[in-house]
Design a protein around this motif. Structure first.
Motif, PDB file in Angstrom:
ATOM      1  N   GLN A   8       0.817  -1.200   0.000  1.00  0.00           N
ATOM      2  CA  GLN A   8       0.000   0.000   0.000  1.00  0.00           C
ATOM      3  C   GLN A   8       0.857   1.260   0.000  1.00  0.00           C
ATOM      4  O   GLN A   8       2.036   1.234   0.356  1.00  0.00           O
ATOM      5  CB  GLN A   8      -0.958  -0.006   1.191  1.00  0.00           C
ATOM      6  CG  GLN A   8      -1.964  -1.137   1.140  1.00  0.00           C
ATOM      7  CD  GLN A   8      -3.127  -0.926   2.081  1.00  0.00           C
ATOM      8  OE1 GLN A   8      -3.517   0.178   2.403  1.00  0.00           O
ATOM      9  NE2 GLN A   8      -3.704  -2.028   2.545  1.00  0.00           N
ATOM     10  N   ARG A  17      -0.566   4.052  -7.448  1.00  0.00           N
ATOM     11  CA  ARG A  17      -1.730   3.881  -6.583  1.00  0.00           C
ATOM     12  C   ARG A  17      -1.608   4.803  -5.375  1.00  0.00           C
ATOM     13  O   ARG A  17      -0.536   5.338  -5.079  1.00  0.00           O
ATOM     14  CB  ARG A  17      -1.849   2.433  -6.112  1.00  0.00           C
ATOM     15  CG  ARG A  17      -0.662   1.954  -5.283  1.00  0.00           C
ATOM     16  CD  ARG A  17      -0.753   0.480  -4.977  1.00  0.00           C
ATOM     17  NE  ARG A  17      -1.898   0.172  -4.125  1.00  0.00           N
ATOM     18  CZ  ARG A  17      -2.427  -1.045  -4.014  1.00  0.00           C
ATOM     19  NH1 ARG A  17      -1.927  -2.052  -4.708  1.00  0.00           N
ATOM     20  NH2 ARG A  17      -3.448  -1.263  -3.192  1.00  0.00           N
ATOM     21  N   ASP A  63      -3.447   4.575  -1.333  1.00  0.00           N
ATOM     22  CA  ASP A  63      -4.379   3.830  -0.486  1.00  0.00           C
ATOM     23  C   ASP A  63      -4.748   4.546   0.803  1.00  0.00           C
ATOM     24  O   ASP A  63      -5.852   4.356   1.321  1.00  0.00           O
ATOM     25  CB  ASP A  63      -3.764   2.473  -0.119  1.00  0.00           C
ATOM     26  CG  ASP A  63      -3.356   1.681  -1.345  1.00  0.00           C
ATOM     27  OD1 ASP A  63      -4.235   1.060  -1.960  1.00  0.00           O
ATOM     28  OD2 ASP A  63      -2.162   1.715  -1.698  1.00  0.00           O
ATOM     29  N   HIS A  89      -7.751   9.104  -6.585  1.00  0.00           N
ATOM     30  CA  HIS A  89      -6.763   8.072  -6.912  1.00  0.00           C
ATOM     31  C   HIS A  89      -7.019   6.758  -6.184  1.00  0.00           C
ATOM     32  O   HIS A  89      -6.511   5.717  -6.597  1.00  0.00           O
ATOM     33  CB  HIS A  89      -5.355   8.556  -6.553  1.00  0.00           C
ATOM     34  CG  HIS A  89      -4.885   9.727  -7.358  1.00  0.00           C
ATOM     35  ND1 HIS A  89      -4.535   9.622  -8.680  1.00  0.00           N
ATOM     36  CD2 HIS A  89      -4.712  11.032  -7.013  1.00  0.00           C
ATOM     37  CE1 HIS A  89      -4.164  10.812  -9.128  1.00  0.00           C
ATOM     38  NE2 HIS A  89      -4.266  11.688  -8.146  1.00  0.00           N
ATOM     39  N   GLN A 119      -8.369   3.317  -4.772  1.00  0.00           N
ATOM     40  CA  GLN A 119      -9.201   2.188  -5.125  1.00  0.00           C
ATOM     41  C   GLN A 119     -10.217   1.967  -4.006  1.00  0.00           C
ATOM     42  O   GLN A 119     -10.130   2.578  -2.936  1.00  0.00           O
ATOM     43  CB  GLN A 119      -8.332   0.943  -5.311  1.00  0.00           C
ATOM     44  CG  GLN A 119      -7.267   1.084  -6.390  1.00  0.00           C
ATOM     45  CD  GLN A 119      -6.338  -0.114  -6.435  1.00  0.00           C
ATOM     46  OE1 GLN A 119      -6.647  -1.173  -5.915  1.00  0.00           O
ATOM     47  NE2 GLN A 119      -5.183   0.065  -7.070  1.00  0.00           N
ATOM     48  N   ASP A 120     -11.188   1.092  -4.244  1.00  0.00           N
ATOM     49  CA  ASP A 120     -12.135   0.774  -3.185  1.00  0.00           C
ATOM     50  C   ASP A 120     -11.385   0.262  -1.960  1.00  0.00           C
ATOM     51  O   ASP A 120     -10.422  -0.499  -2.089  1.00  0.00           O
ATOM     52  CB  ASP A 120     -13.113  -0.297  -3.659  1.00  0.00           C
ATOM     53  CG  ASP A 120     -14.089   0.244  -4.704  1.00  0.00           C
ATOM     54  OD1 ASP A 120     -13.981   1.432  -5.057  1.00  0.00           O
ATOM     55  OD2 ASP A 120     -14.945  -0.535  -5.160  1.00  0.00           O
ATOM     56  N   ARG A 149     -17.792   3.138  -1.964  1.00  0.00           N
ATOM     57  CA  ARG A 149     -16.508   2.621  -2.446  1.00  0.00           C
ATOM     58  C   ARG A 149     -15.720   1.960  -1.303  1.00  0.00           C
ATOM     59  O   ARG A 149     -14.559   1.599  -1.489  1.00  0.00           O
ATOM     60  CB  ARG A 149     -15.694   3.751  -3.076  1.00  0.00           C
ATOM     61  CG  ARG A 149     -16.343   4.351  -4.323  1.00  0.00           C
ATOM     62  CD  ARG A 149     -15.601   5.588  -4.791  1.00  0.00           C
ATOM     63  NE  ARG A 149     -14.193   5.288  -5.005  1.00  0.00           N
ATOM     64  CZ  ARG A 149     -13.243   6.239  -5.126  1.00  0.00           C
ATOM     65  NH1 ARG A 149     -13.571   7.524  -5.035  1.00  0.00           N
ATOM     66  NH2 ARG A 149     -11.996   5.902  -5.317  1.00  0.00           N
TER      67      ARG A 149
END
Length: 247
Positions: free
Chosen positions: A8, A85, A87, A130, A132-133, A177
């Motif tokens: 992450q 990514r 997180d 940016h 993600q779920d 989300r």
């Protein structure tokens, strides 16, 4: 190194000192790759990066002025681009400007809002684009949203109270989300902003159930919990870690 957050990416807004630096070190120890956002303290931010690397983690420092929407958004975008990514966002940047209501300047009022409230919204908005779920947004609020027992803190208490409403609404907006949004509300914590050894500190201890300042690492432990899979069902919360200051 732990592996709870392995793979992450975390952005720490205000990660060069105090609670932000402790949170950066803790999340890196849990396996996250960490971006240390700083406004002006490049040397301090690089020192945190070196501490993380020395412990086997991965981190880099990037300038991100919490009062400048373009600077803050650019830093978050660059972090997501670097790692592909994003997180976790920790909003730890903050200012503590005190003064009696009748003398408190509009410039100080506006700066309090710009950093403590607007900066949190800007960073959260940029990060959410940016994520993600299952992402995590974690704000460092204050127990002063619950209790302001000394004079001169009206604007500061107002700014931290605003975060309570912000996370409730944002938790609803991002809940579909599975992105959680929470406040951590510390009491007196031993940092440069509020050292444990002072006459002011002793006065605060008299208001508390636990007669001491907390440590940045204790707050960082709560950050790590909210960032972890174990906290997937916690959102829209304002979590006190204040030694009973507001009890």
């Amino acid at each position: 190194m732990n592996s709870k957050l392995n793979g992450q990416v975390a952005f720490i807004n205000g990660g060069s000192r105090g609670i932000g630096a402790a949170a950066a070190r803790r999340l890196a120890a849990e396996g996250a790759r960490v971006a240390i956002g700083y406004a002006a303290s490049a040397i301090a931010a690089e020192a945190v990066v070196e501490q993380i690397k020395a412990a086997g983690g991965e981190a880099f420092a990037i300038q991100a002025d919490a009062s400048d929407a373009a600077s803050l958004t650019s830093a978050i975008d660059a972090t997501a681009a670097r790692y592909g990514r994003l997180d976790i966002l920790v909003n730890s940047a903050g200012v503590l400007l005190l003064g009696p209501t009748e003398q408190f300047s509009l410039a100080d009022f506006d700066r309090t809002l710009a950093v403590n409230v607007r900066g949190v919204f800007v960073a959260s908005q940029a990060a959410a684009r940016h994520m993600q779920d299952g992402g995590r947004i974690i704000n460092i609020g204050s127990t002063n949203a619950q209790r302001m027992p000394f004079e001169g803190g009206a604007a500061y208490a107002m700014s931290k109270s605003a975060l309570v409403g912000l996370v409730k609404g944002m938790a609803r907006d991002l809940g579909a989300r599975n992105i959680t949004v929470n406040n951590i509300a510390p009491g007196p914590i031993d940092t440069d902003m509020n050292p444990a050894e002072s006459d002011f500190a002793l006065g605060l201890h008299g208001l508390m159930a636990l007669k001491r300042h907390g440590t940045a690492d204790e707050v960082a432990a709560m950050v790590a919990y909210l960032a972890s899979p174990e906290a997937a069902f916690v959102t829209g919360a304002d979590l006190l870690i204040d030694g009973g200051f507001a009890a």
